[in-house]
Design a protein around this motif. Structure first.
Motif, mmCIF file in Angstrom:
data_model
loop_
_atom_site.group_PDB
_atom_site.id
_atom_site.type_symbol
_atom_site.label_atom_id
_atom_site.label_comp_id
_atom_site.label_asym_id
_atom_site.label_seq_id
_atom_site.Cartn_x
_atom_site.Cartn_y
_atom_site.Cartn_z
ATOM 1 N N ARG A 234 4.227 3.495 34.815
ATOM 2 C CA ARG A 234 5.679 3.310 34.720
ATOM 3 C C ARG A 234 6.338 4.421 33.926
ATOM 4 N N ASP A 235 5.661 4.858 32.846
ATOM 5 C CA ASP A 235 6.234 5.849 31.935
ATOM 6 C C ASP A 235 5.170 6.873 31.573
ATOM 7 N N PRO A 236 5.045 7.950 32.342
ATOM 8 C CA PRO A 236 4.004 8.943 32.072
ATOM 9 C C PRO A 236 4.276 9.834 30.863
ATOM 10 N N PHE A 237 5.449 9.705 30.243
ATOM 11 C CA PHE A 237 5.770 10.529 29.079
ATOM 12 C C PHE A 237 4.718 10.304 27.987
ATOM 13 N N PRO A 238 4.105 11.375 27.452
ATOM 14 C CA PRO A 238 2.986 11.212 26.511
ATOM 15 C C PRO A 238 3.391 10.774 25.111
ATOM 16 N N GLY A 239 4.679 10.887 24.773
ATOM 17 C CA GLY A 239 5.117 10.549 23.423
ATOM 18 C C GLY A 239 5.403 11.805 22.619
ATOM 19 N N SER A 240 6.279 11.669 21.624
ATOM 20 C CA SER A 240 6.742 12.840 20.881
ATOM 21 C C SER A 240 6.380 12.818 19.404
ATOM 22 N N CYS A 241 5.692 11.777 18.921
ATOM 23 C CA CYS A 241 5.358 11.724 17.492
ATOM 24 C C CYS A 241 4.264 12.733 17.176
ATOM 25 N N PRO A 242 4.462 13.621 16.179
ATOM 26 C CA PRO A 242 3.437 14.619 15.863
ATOM 27 C C PRO A 242 2.177 14.017 15.252
ATOM 28 N N PHE A 243 2.252 12.772 14.786
ATOM 29 C CA PHE A 243 1.089 12.122 14.194
ATOM 30 C C PHE A 243 0.373 11.213 15.185
ATOM 31 N N HIS A 244 1.130 10.420 15.957
ATOM 32 C CA HIS A 244 0.530 9.363 16.769
ATOM 33 C C HIS A 244 0.802 9.484 18.260
ATOM 34 N N GLY A 245 1.575 10.458 18.663
ATOM 35 C CA GLY A 245 1.868 10.584 20.083
ATOM 36 C C GLY A 245 2.786 9.483 20.575
ATOM 37 N N ASP A 246 2.179 8.441 21.172
ATOM 38 C CA ASP A 246 2.984 7.408 21.801
ATOM 39 C C ASP A 246 3.104 6.123 20.983
ATOM 40 N N CYS A 247 3.327 6.265 19.676
ATOM 41 C CA CYS A 247 3.745 5.100 18.894
ATOM 42 C C CYS A 247 5.186 4.763 19.283
ATOM 43 N N LEU A 248 5.763 3.737 18.686
ATOM 44 C CA LEU A 248 7.126 3.349 19.058
ATOM 45 C C LEU A 248 8.097 4.512 18.870
ATOM 46 N N LEU B 10 0.851 -1.196 0.000
ATOM 47 C CA LEU B 10 0.000 0.000 0.000
ATOM 48 C C LEU B 10 0.884 1.242 0.000
ATOM 49 N N VAL B 11 1.910 1.237 0.823
ATOM 50 C CA VAL B 11 2.984 2.226 0.763
ATOM 51 C C VAL B 11 4.303 1.474 0.963
ATOM 52 N N HIS B 12 4.830 1.523 2.158
ATOM 53 C CA HIS B 12 6.042 0.785 2.505
ATOM 54 C C HIS B 12 6.009 0.587 4.013
ATOM 55 N N PRO B 13 6.814 -0.327 4.554
ATOM 56 C CA PRO B 13 6.758 -0.536 6.003
ATOM 57 C C PRO B 13 7.028 0.751 6.772
ATOM 58 N N GLU B 14 6.258 0.946 7.825
ATOM 59 C CA GLU B 14 6.458 2.067 8.754
ATOM 60 C C GLU B 14 6.514 1.482 10.164
ATOM 61 N N MET B 15 7.564 0.707 10.409
ATOM 62 C CA MET B 15 7.659 -0.044 11.657
ATOM 63 C C MET B 15 7.786 0.845 12.877
ATOM 64 N N GLY B 16 8.300 2.043 12.695
ATOM 65 C CA GLY B 16 8.452 2.941 13.824
ATOM 66 C C GLY B 16 7.152 3.515 14.335
ATOM 67 N N HIS B 17 6.081 3.358 13.561
ATOM 68 C CA HIS B 17 4.817 3.971 13.958
ATOM 69 C C HIS B 17 3.785 2.954 14.419
ATOM 70 N N VAL B 18 4.218 1.722 14.689
ATOM 71 C CA VAL B 18 3.308 0.755 15.295
ATOM 72 C C VAL B 18 3.047 1.161 16.740
ATOM 73 N N ARG B 19 1.909 0.754 17.251
ATOM 74 C CA ARG B 19 1.582 0.999 18.651
ATOM 75 C C ARG B 19 2.188 -0.107 19.509
ATOM 76 N N VAL B 20 2.737 0.278 20.623
ATOM 77 C CA VAL B 20 3.272 -0.687 21.581
ATOM 78 C C VAL B 20 2.626 -0.417 22.934
ATOM 79 N N PRO B 21 2.555 -1.429 23.806
ATOM 80 C CA PRO B 21 1.959 -1.196 25.121
ATOM 81 C C PRO B 21 2.667 -0.064 25.863
ATOM 82 N N HIS B 22 1.882 0.837 26.407
ATOM 83 C CA HIS B 22 2.426 2.024 27.091
ATOM 84 C C HIS B 22 1.813 2.099 28.479
ATOM 85 N N ASP B 23 2.581 1.697 29.460
ATOM 86 C CA ASP B 23 2.158 1.753 30.856
ATOM 87 C C ASP B 23 2.424 3.174 31.359
ATOM 88 N N ARG B 24 1.379 3.959 31.479
ATOM 89 C CA ARG B 24 1.556 5.365 31.837
ATOM 90 C C ARG B 24 1.884 5.566 33.317
#
Length: 314
Positions: free
Chosen positions: A179-193, A163-177
């Motif tokens: 343990r890790d309250p950081f909201p994420g820095s991705c401008p599109f997805h927030g707390d993707c990988l 469809l495009v190409h792999p975007e492995m960095g933007h998969v969602r991973v479990p985020h225990d807030r």
């Protein structure tokens, strides 16, 4: 009278590792034959691409050796469908000024040779499959963890496109807030990988660049746990024989052993393979070509472009 044939001109390729902070351009045929190399800061599209073209033209003028083709392993996202009107363009990149840039068009117009084009991480994967730790291994995955997180895959000898190409960095991973309250820095997805595990994410979470954090800092165990989530997903989906982890963040102390151990925990005995039972030491590894994977992969893309355009290789 016997026909006299002109001697064949040996093939020589140009490679462009097009990154968000710098373009690395090289001329050669492989890791043991790099004839020229230059680093160009990534500024505006016009200035950066003009300087890349000028580097190749100057090399040809100086040596009298014309390029057979050029390959570009480019930051993205990019359009890889040759039938699409925007083929060869960078698409929805967050890098200011670069969305919509026609990389392939600029190189073709400036150099007049075939241009091979793919993502930077698909290019790095190709480089490792051709000359590095991926030789003879298929499927194969290359993941870079640095300013961003990106992954490329080679399956049946070719980079994965769809469809495009792999975007492995933007998969969602479990985020225990807790343990890790950081909201994420991705401008599109927030707390993707990428939003949780990239270099900028580490710096924002801990208030210091990754390279300044010492061994034993809690950043590294957290980083390993996030990356292991993707490792387990890749093992369960693509079943790669080897996964390379490159990029500046991966120089962090003790990351590889922690990632392997956590990946094995996540697989929970389900994947019955000797390499998993042995601890994944031969599956999750650093790049064999070091920092050269991408630019050497660009040379492999150039070589493939010759075949794709039906040209006779010397």
């Amino acid at each position: 009278m016997a026909t006299v044939h002109a001697p064949a001109i040996p093939a020589v390729y140009g490679g462009v590792e097009a990154g968000g902070t710098k373009f690395v351009c090289c001329v050669g045929t492989g890791p043991d034959d790099i004839r020229a190399e230059a680093r160009i800061p990534t500024t505006t599209p016009a200035e950066t691409l003009d300087r890349a073209v000028a580097f190749f033209r100057e090399h040809t003028d100086r040596t009298g050796q014309p390029l057979t083709a050029v390959g570009a392993a480019c930051f993205g996202p990019v359009e890889l469908d040759p039938a699409a009107p925007a083929y060869g363009h960078i698409t929805t990149t967050p890098k200011p000024g670069w969305a919509g840039t026609d990389v392939v068009g600029a190189l073709r117009a400036g150099l007049g040779v075939p241009v091979g084009f793919d993502t930077d991480v698909n290019g790095a994967a190709l480089g490792e499959v051709r000359w590095g730790v991926g030789v003879g291994l298929d499927p194969f995955v290359y993941l870079t963890v640095g300013t961003g997180v990106g992954g490329g895959a080679v399956v049946n000898g070719a980079p994965v496109h769809g469809l495009v190409h792999p975007e492995m960095g933007h998969v969602r991973v479990p985020h225990d807030r807790v343990r890790d309250p950081f909201p994420g820095s991705c401008p599109f997805h927030g707390d993707c990988l990428e939003g949780l595990a990239s270099g900028p994410a580490i710096a924002r979470r801990w208030g210091a660049p990754a390279q300044t954090l010492p061994a034993g800092h809690p950043a590294w165990e957290l980083e390993a746990s996030y990356l292991a989530e993707l490792m387990a997903q890749l093992v369960l989906t693509l079943s790669p024989r080897r996964i390379v982890l490159g990029g500046g963040v991966m120089t962090g102390p003790g990351l590889f052993p922690m990632i392997r151990a956590r990946t094995r925990e996540l697989l929970a005995g389900y994947v019955s393979a000797p390499a998993v039972e042995a601890g994944l030491q031969d599956v999750i590894v650093p790049p064999g070509l070091g920092e050269r994977s991408g630019r050497l992969g660009a040379l492999a893309l150039a070589e493939a472009a010759v075949a794709a355009e039906g040209l006779q290789r010397p």
